[in-house]
Design a protein around this motif. Structure first.
Motif: not given
Ligand code: ATP
Ligand code: MG
Ligand code: MG
Ligand code: MG
Length: 459
Positions: A259, A307, A310-311, A315, A352, A356, A359-360
């Motif tokens: 990540v 998630r 992402n936190k 990217t 994924e 994606a 998700l944002d």
């Protein structure tokens, strides 16, 4: 002692005591519609306990891969919050099918812990079922357990696989990790803390529970034990949390690199390191992400991991790249994982990429709602919109809510779901498939909620 050495030491000891070493079975129980995932070592022996299947041996030992993310045993919501729970773990077990019973089960366990692993007796605490005079006598008179560290408990010392199936009173062994960790001994109000960690459960299999709740005695009293490999590895490696053992340290490092964050041990990294194991092994055992049953549980776990990534600032897709690290850690013990590596990576990458896309946007919506919130509950309509439009499983939204010390309005969610169904039904009269125009990923039926906390084993 590494986790791999420990696994061998356990199987080797029980082999020397006349037990057949049996391979771990699949995470998807063959032939058992009452159970979604293999959640304990005894699952592959269920019919042997019930007397309807015969084996060539009456003693067995295994290191069984288990998933507890649905049904009666569901630890999904504990991951990241306790030192001892995973969605996927390995359960070391010894089994007697009408061969030895309480005395030998207790004797083997005590000998293995105190003589082979050389754990100090004063760190071990023992419980038995409230009704079990016989087990108490064995522990006190024959093993010499200090009464100070012994207690009788009720529900915690009665084990069952699910709502139906083999069950019986149990005896549990706990390890005291010391006063700098919060928690109290078994049976005390603080027992949910992580100071006294349950390491081994010895189940005295005596009954078969039927759907109507009645308990029928088994043809032969039997033994089923389970010890979490990661928990006992933590004890032997002198660390408190399972996430500090060799195997998890390497997965955490890999997750951190994937990540691109600086830290190597945070709550989110722990969740990711946990989730890659359950997801990879579930796919290895033939599950693919979908909107129903086991496939939906898998999808929920993957999306939770994504998630958390992402936190931490990921990217792009990262989760699939952790399969390689997992294969390094576990590929020798599980050659099938190594063999299916590429396939597992593909399935994860696809999921994924799909998530994606939404998700944002979903997270942004959720943040806005949280910012403007006056109470402490996220409205059901938001939970539903996130589920329906953005592909957020309800437990994922609940996970975010929990980080903000908020809850989700489940009644409101159910209502929104019902309203949508009614609209879809009405629209159906005019040949408009409202569902299709709304869904991004072809979701058809909500099946996650009953599996989230429900005590029923839903397939
Ligand atoms: P706990 O009370 O800590 O949740 P449990 O009583 O639910 O554990 P059992 O059903 O008795 O666990 O399972 C046998 C053993 O498997 C436990 O003693 C523990 O060592 C291990 N174990 C159970 N659940 C988990 C989990 N989610 N992750 C890792 N190990 C586990
Ligand atoms: Mg539990
Ligand atoms: Mg317990
Ligand atoms: Mg237990």
């Amino acid at each position: 002692m590494t986790s791999a050495e420990l696994r061998q030491a356990f199987l080797g000891y029980f082999q020397s005591q006349g037990h057949e070493i049996v391979e771990s079975s699949s995470l998807i129980p063959g032939n058992d519609p009452t159970l979604m995932f293999t959640n304990a070592g005894m699952v592959q022996f269920k019919d042997v306990f019930l007397g309807s299947e015969k084996r060539s041996y009456s003693r067995a030992t295994t290191s069984q891969r288990c998933v507890r993310a649905g049904g009666k045993h569901n630890d999904l919501d504990n991951v990241g919050y306790t030192a001892r729970h995973h969605t996927f773990f390995e359960m070391l077990g010894n089994f007697s099918f009408g061969d030895y019973f309480k005395r030998d089960a207790i004797r083997f366990a005590w000998y293995f812990l105190t003589e082979i692993l050389e754990l100090p007796k004063e760190k071990l605490w023992v419980t038995v079922h409230i009704s079990d005079d016989e087990a108490e006598k064995i522990w006190k008179d024959e093993m010499g357990i200090d009464p100070e560290r012994f207690s009788r408990l009720d529900e915690d010392n009665f084990w069952s696989m699910g709502d139906t199936g083999p069950c019986g009173p149990s005896s549990e062994i706990f390890y005291d990790h010391g006063a700098d960790v919060w928690g109290g001994p078994p049976g005390s109000p603080e027992e949910d803390g992580d100071r006294y960690i349950e390491i081994w459960n010895l189940v005295f299999m005596q009954f078969n529970r039927s759907a109507d709740g009645s308990m029928v005695p088994l043809p032969n009293p039997s033994i089923d034990t389970g010890m979490g490999l990661e928990r006992i590895a933590a004890v032997l490696q002198g660390v408190h949390s399972n996430y500090e053992i060799d195997l998890f340290q390497n997965l955490l490092k890999a997750a951190s690199a994937a990540v691109g964050c600086k830290e190597t041990d945070t709550q989110s990294l722990r969740v990711i390191a946990d989730h890659i194991r359950s997801c990879a092994f579930l796919i290895c055992d033939g599950v693919i992400p979908s909107n129903e049953g086991a496939g939906y549980v898998l999808r929920r776990i993957i999306r939770r991991a994504v998630r958390h990534g992402n936190k931490l600032g990921a990217t792009g897709p990262f989760f699939n790249s952790l399969v390689a690290a997992l294969v390094t850690e576990m590929g020798d013990a599980y050659p099938e994982l190594k063999a299916k590596q590429a396939q597992i990576e593909r399935v994860l990458l696809k999921e994924e990429e799909q998530f994606a896309k939404t998700l944002d946007h979903g997270l942004r919506l959720l943040e806005e709602v949280i910012e403007d919130l006056s109470g402490t509950e996220i409205p059901g309509e938001t939970v539903f919109k996130l589920y329906d439009t953005y592909g957020f499983p309800v437990d994922l939204t609940a996970d975010v809510a929990r980080e903000h010390k908020l809850t989700v309005d489940m009644d409101g969610f159910d209502q929104a779901m019902e309203d949508q169904r009614n609209r879809a039904r009405a629209a159906g009269k005019f040949n408009v498939d409202y569902n299709d125009s709304l869904r991004l990923d072809g979701q058809t039926e909500f099946v996650g909620y009953t599996q989230l906390n429900g005590s029923a084993n839903v397939v």
